[in-house]
Design an enzyme around this catalytic site. Structure first.
Site, mmCIF file in Angstrom:
data_model
loop_
_atom_site.group_PDB
_atom_site.id
_atom_site.type_symbol
_atom_site.label_atom_id
_atom_site.label_comp_id
_atom_site.label_asym_id
_atom_site.label_seq_id
_atom_site.Cartn_x
_atom_site.Cartn_y
_atom_site.Cartn_z
ATOM 1 N N PHE A 1 0.800 -1.220 0.000
ATOM 2 C CA PHE A 1 0.000 0.000 0.000
ATOM 3 C C PHE A 1 0.826 1.260 0.000
ATOM 4 C CE2 PHE A 1 -4.516 -0.900 1.774
ATOM 5 C CZ PHE A 1 -4.850 -1.426 0.558
ATOM 6 N N GLN B 1 -2.424 -9.166 7.995
ATOM 7 C CA GLN B 1 -3.317 -8.100 7.535
ATOM 8 C C GLN B 1 -3.649 -8.313 6.074
ATOM 9 O OE1 GLN B 1 -0.647 -4.643 8.719
ATOM 10 N NE2 GLN B 1 -2.653 -4.001 9.367
ATOM 11 N N ILE C 1 -4.958 -9.924 2.535
ATOM 12 C CA ILE C 1 -6.219 -10.485 2.074
ATOM 13 C C ILE C 1 -5.988 -11.455 0.921
ATOM 14 C CG2 ILE C 1 -7.576 -8.468 2.756
ATOM 15 C CD1 ILE C 1 -7.331 -7.580 -0.237
ATOM 16 N N HIS D 1 -7.985 -8.760 8.170
ATOM 17 C CA HIS D 1 -8.717 -7.953 7.188
ATOM 18 C C HIS D 1 -9.503 -8.808 6.205
ATOM 19 C CE1 HIS D 1 -5.739 -4.442 8.062
ATOM 20 N NE2 HIS D 1 -6.622 -4.639 9.008
ATOM 21 N N SER E 1 4.462 -1.865 7.730
ATOM 22 C CA SER E 1 4.955 -0.542 8.105
ATOM 23 C C SER E 1 4.523 -0.187 9.528
ATOM 24 C CB SER E 1 4.434 0.496 7.117
ATOM 25 O OG SER E 1 3.032 0.427 7.026
HETATM 26 P P1 NAD Z 1 2.121 -1.431 4.110
HETATM 27 O O1 NAD Z 1 2.004 -1.299 2.645
HETATM 28 O O2 NAD Z 1 1.758 -0.296 4.955
HETATM 29 O O3 NAD Z 1 3.620 -1.819 4.494
HETATM 30 C C1 NAD Z 1 4.311 -2.802 3.832
HETATM 31 C C2 NAD Z 1 5.748 -2.747 4.315
HETATM 32 O O4 NAD Z 1 6.449 -3.843 3.753
HETATM 33 C C3 NAD Z 1 6.484 -1.484 3.894
HETATM 34 O O5 NAD Z 1 6.998 -0.857 5.037
HETATM 35 C C4 NAD Z 1 7.600 -1.990 2.971
HETATM 36 O O6 NAD Z 1 8.813 -1.305 3.187
HETATM 37 C C5 NAD Z 1 7.731 -3.430 3.383
HETATM 38 N N1 NAD Z 1 8.170 -4.352 2.334
HETATM 39 C C6 NAD Z 1 7.794 -4.376 1.026
HETATM 40 N N2 NAD Z 1 8.349 -5.416 0.391
HETATM 41 C C7 NAD Z 1 9.100 -6.080 1.315
HETATM 42 C C8 NAD Z 1 9.907 -7.250 1.285
HETATM 43 N N3 NAD Z 1 10.065 -7.965 0.143
HETATM 44 N N4 NAD Z 1 10.513 -7.665 2.415
HETATM 45 C C9 NAD Z 1 10.385 -6.942 3.557
HETATM 46 N N5 NAD Z 1 9.622 -5.833 3.651
HETATM 47 C C10 NAD Z 1 8.983 -5.410 2.550
HETATM 48 O O7 NAD Z 1 1.328 -2.716 4.463
HETATM 49 P P2 NAD Z 1 0.602 -3.135 5.794
HETATM 50 O O8 NAD Z 1 1.390 -2.674 6.965
HETATM 51 O O9 NAD Z 1 0.296 -4.538 5.646
HETATM 52 O O10 NAD Z 1 -0.767 -2.314 5.816
HETATM 53 C C11 NAD Z 1 -1.487 -1.983 4.682
HETATM 54 C C12 NAD Z 1 -2.850 -2.619 4.518
HETATM 55 O O11 NAD Z 1 -2.856 -3.044 3.181
HETATM 56 C C13 NAD Z 1 -3.211 -3.832 5.286
HETATM 57 O O12 NAD Z 1 -4.387 -3.529 5.927
HETATM 58 C C14 NAD Z 1 -3.489 -4.951 4.254
HETATM 59 O O13 NAD Z 1 -4.743 -5.521 4.519
HETATM 60 C C15 NAD Z 1 -3.591 -4.236 2.950
HETATM 61 N N6 NAD Z 1 -2.930 -4.844 1.771
HETATM 62 C C16 NAD Z 1 -2.855 -6.187 1.607
HETATM 63 C C17 NAD Z 1 -2.199 -6.726 0.504
HETATM 64 C C18 NAD Z 1 -2.154 -8.223 0.344
HETATM 65 O O14 NAD Z 1 -3.082 -8.907 0.750
HETATM 66 N N7 NAD Z 1 -1.089 -8.767 -0.223
HETATM 67 C C19 NAD Z 1 -1.602 -5.895 -0.425
HETATM 68 C C20 NAD Z 1 -1.707 -4.494 -0.244
HETATM 69 C C21 NAD Z 1 -2.374 -3.994 0.865
#
Ligand code: NAD
Ligand code: ZN
Length: 240
Positions: A17, A83, A85, A103, A178
């Site tokens: 995100f 978190q 989905i 979530h 994050s």
């Molecule tokens: P966020 O986007 O806020 O943070 C993600 C963190 O992961 C960042 O700080 C980034 O620096 C780090 N990151 C990225 N790639 C990485 C890697 N390969 N290794 C280590 N670190 C890495 O995400 P969040 O804290 O999960 O919160 C955002 C919200 O977004 C959540 O509520 C979630 O439900 C939703 N979301 C989910 C998905 C999914 O299901 N895959 C994708 C996008 C957002």
């Protein structure tokens, strides 16, 4: 105890995100109240779903998901809280008994009235066939993907289970979050207050880095398998 965020899945090709080019750069989130009030918000939900869901549906678990599933097989995982989905922990082999999806999950669809469950693909087929806002086949109610929207209550039981396990754990490992939104921000702090050491594997800094006993900014898909590899002989020796 392991807590994961969007960062655990970026190596599977699902953007997070808050990184530049992430989901929030492209879409303004649809609030739950908007969804309920405004037919256009519901139609937009399905239009977006057609665009974004194929990415989730086609994604494969990566080495980080697999390492966490392995931790469970080694009997060293109390609970996995995510978190995300995307359902990739399940696809990597993590069991539903040890998994809390705070979530929700993008693969399902539920009727807001009668709570009947449907597959996301079948509902998308109806949208593609021309139903901009497909009603529940059982009762005519509104269908909504089983993800928790902004403004929608988080599943109470799941949250309580996460908090209970956090208070009891002897190590709290954060992977790819994050730690800015609730409850992501609060759970590791709860673990710290109850005396558990914190480990953080996250590409960018978090507000809890100073308090962590282990910190890595390297890709989770590299760090986690390495951690398990180093731990495994010790765990197996202890079991003998
Ligand atoms: P966020 O986007 O806020 O943070 C993600 C963190 O992961 C960042 O700080 C980034 O620096 C780090 N990151 C990225 N790639 C990485 C890697 N390969 N290794 C280590 N670190 C890495 O995400 P969040 O804290 O999960 O919160 C955002 C919200 O977004 C959540 O509520 C979630 O439900 C939703 N979301 C989910 C998905 C999914 O299901 N895959 C994708 C996008 C957002
Ligand atoms: Zn219904």
């Amino acid at each position: 105890m392991v807590f994961t965020g969007a960062g655990v899945s970026t190596e599977s090709g699902i953007p997070d995100f808050r990184s530049p080019g992430g989901v929030w750069d492209r879409y303004k989130p649809i609030d739950f109240r908007e969804f309920v009030r405004d037919p256009e918000a519901r139609r937009e939900t399905w239009r977006r779903g057609l665009q974004t869901y194929p990415v989730l549906a086609g994604a494969q678990p990566n080495a980080a998901h697999q390492a966490i599933a392995k931790l469970e097989r080694l009997d060293k995982l109390a609970l996995l809280i995510t978190q995300n989905i995307d359902g990739l922990h399940t696809r990597a082999g993590s069991s539903s008994e040890r998994l809390v999806e705070l979530h929700g999950n993008a693969h399902g669809v539920r009727c807001l009235d009668c709570e009947a469950d449907y597959g996301r693909e079948e509902v998308h087929q109806r949208v593609l066939a021309g139903e901009a806002e497909p009603p529940c086949p059982a009762c005519g109610g509104w269908l909504k993907p089983t993800t928790v929207s902004f403004g929608e209550a988080m599943p109470v039981e799941a949250l309580q289970r996460a908090e209970r396990a956090t208070r009891e754990c002897d190590l709290f490992l954060v992977v790819g979050s994050s730690l800015v939104v609730y409850p992501a921000a609060a759970l590791p702090e709860l673990a710290l207050r109850h005396g558990a050491p914190l480990a953080i594997v996250n590409a960018s800094p978090t507000h809890l880095d100073q308090t962590a006993e282990f910190r890595s900014d390297q890709p989770a898909g590299q760090v986690l398998p390495e951690l398990i590899k180093q731990l495994q002989p010790r765990l197996l020796a202890r079991q003998r």
